[in-house]
Design a protein around this motif. Structure first.
Motif, PDB file in Angstrom:
ATOM      1  N   HIS A  35       0.678  -1.361  -0.064  1.00 31.62           N
ATOM      2  CA  HIS A  35       0.042  -0.068  -0.044  1.00 31.62           C
ATOM      3  C   HIS A  35       0.940   1.323  -0.101  1.00 31.62           C
ATOM      4  O   HIS A  35       0.355   2.283   0.376  1.00 31.62           O
ATOM      5  N   SER A  59      -5.104  10.604  -1.239  1.00 32.78           N
ATOM      6  CA  SER A  59      -3.970   9.928  -0.890  1.00 32.78           C
ATOM      7  C   SER A  59      -2.854  10.943  -0.261  1.00 32.78           C
ATOM      8  O   SER A  59      -3.000  12.062  -0.017  1.00 32.78           O
ATOM      9  N   PRO A  98      -0.792   3.544  -4.702  1.00 30.25           N
ATOM     10  CA  PRO A  98      -0.454   3.176  -3.105  1.00 30.25           C
ATOM     11  C   PRO A  98      -1.434   4.450  -2.356  1.00 30.25           C
ATOM     12  O   PRO A  98      -1.869   5.258  -2.958  1.00 30.25           O
ATOM     13  N   ASP A  99      -1.546   4.001  -1.372  1.00 34.21           N
ATOM     14  CA  ASP A  99      -2.240   4.922  -0.348  1.00 34.21           C
ATOM     15  C   ASP A  99      -1.416   6.038   0.269  1.00 34.21           C
ATOM     16  O   ASP A  99      -1.619   7.059   0.502  1.00 34.21           O
TER      17      ASP A  99
END
Length: 254
Positions: free
Chosen positions: A78, A186, A154-155
């Protein structure tokens, strides 16, 4: 405040040198956060530990509530990382690099191809997509590296000096992509020693000096009624070293 990143007592020693001496770093979710400090402050070491690239000697690291070192597979799925001294598979073309990274992440090939096409277009790399990465300029390498870091959505995105050595046109492209990314909720964390850049981009800032966090919070709270550069110089205790000595410098006397 929901925290995307939190460290507590983060510590790293290299021999007798303490590189990071008990860092409590906080980054809110959805923020564009800057980690700033002079050269040797411990920024790169801190980011390397937070992203699981370097094992700490002590302390806690959590990303979105998950412990980086007890749950590394879940965490790394993540996050995206653009490290300092970017190392890429240079004998692949730009497009091949993205396809390879996507397959390593377990993304279906058709989806990887679609995402790669979009990223190459947005990064203005379509004309260079079949060129080997070894022949890319510094700015192009940063852009393809960022594309690879974003490919799996991705976070949290970690960037170590992402604009160093990058021309203004490429830098503008990177900024536009990163602003769009944080606008979606994000989180971006990037290290830099260029205060003007951090002041222009960030809403949250953490200031490091000699392995410690000396200030952090919303940008306006850290700088108060000063520029960020003025606040930074005061926080790190900068002293003028050029007022005395060097009397010979610039002299026309033979």
């Amino acid at each position: 405040m929901v925290e995307a990143v939190r460290t507590q007592g983060l510590f790293k020693r290299f021999g007798q040198q303490i590189a990071v001496g008990g860092v409590d770093l906080i980054v809110p979710k959805g923020s564009f956060a800057g980690l700033v400090g002079p050269n040797g402050a411990g920024k790169t070491t801190t980011l390397s530990m937070v992203t699981g690239l370097l094992r700490p000697d002590g302390g806690l690291i959590e990303i979105n509530g998950h412990n980086v070192w007890s749950d590394p597979v879940s965490v790394k799925a993540h996050i995206g990382v653009l490290p300092e001294g970017l190392r890429l598979f240079e004998r692949l073309s730009g497009r091949e690099l993205l396809l390879y990274n996507g397959q390593l992440r377990g993304i279906p090939l058709d989806e990887v191809g679609r995402r790669a096409d979009e990223l190459l277009r947005i990064m203005d790399l379509v004309e260079s997509q079949d060129k080997l990465v070894v022949d890319y300029s510094t700015g192009m390498r940063k852009k393809i590296g960022l594309a690879a870091a974003l490919l799996h959505n991705p976070d949290v995105l970690f960037l170590d000096e992402p604009f160093e050595g990058v021309d203004p046109v490429s830098a503008n492209t990177l900024v536009e992509v990163l602003r769009r990314y944080t606008a979606s909720g994000s989180t971006v964390i990037f290290s830099s020693h260029v205060m003007d850049l951090v002041e222009r981009l960030c809403d949250w800032v953490s200031v490091m000096n000699r392995g410690h966090i000396v200030a952090q919070g919303p940008l306006d709270e850290v700088r108060r009624d000063r520029t960020l550069n003025e606040a930074f110089l005061e926080l790190v205790g900068a002293r003028g070293n050029g007022e005395e000595g060097l009397t010979w410098l610039g002299s026309t006397t033979a």
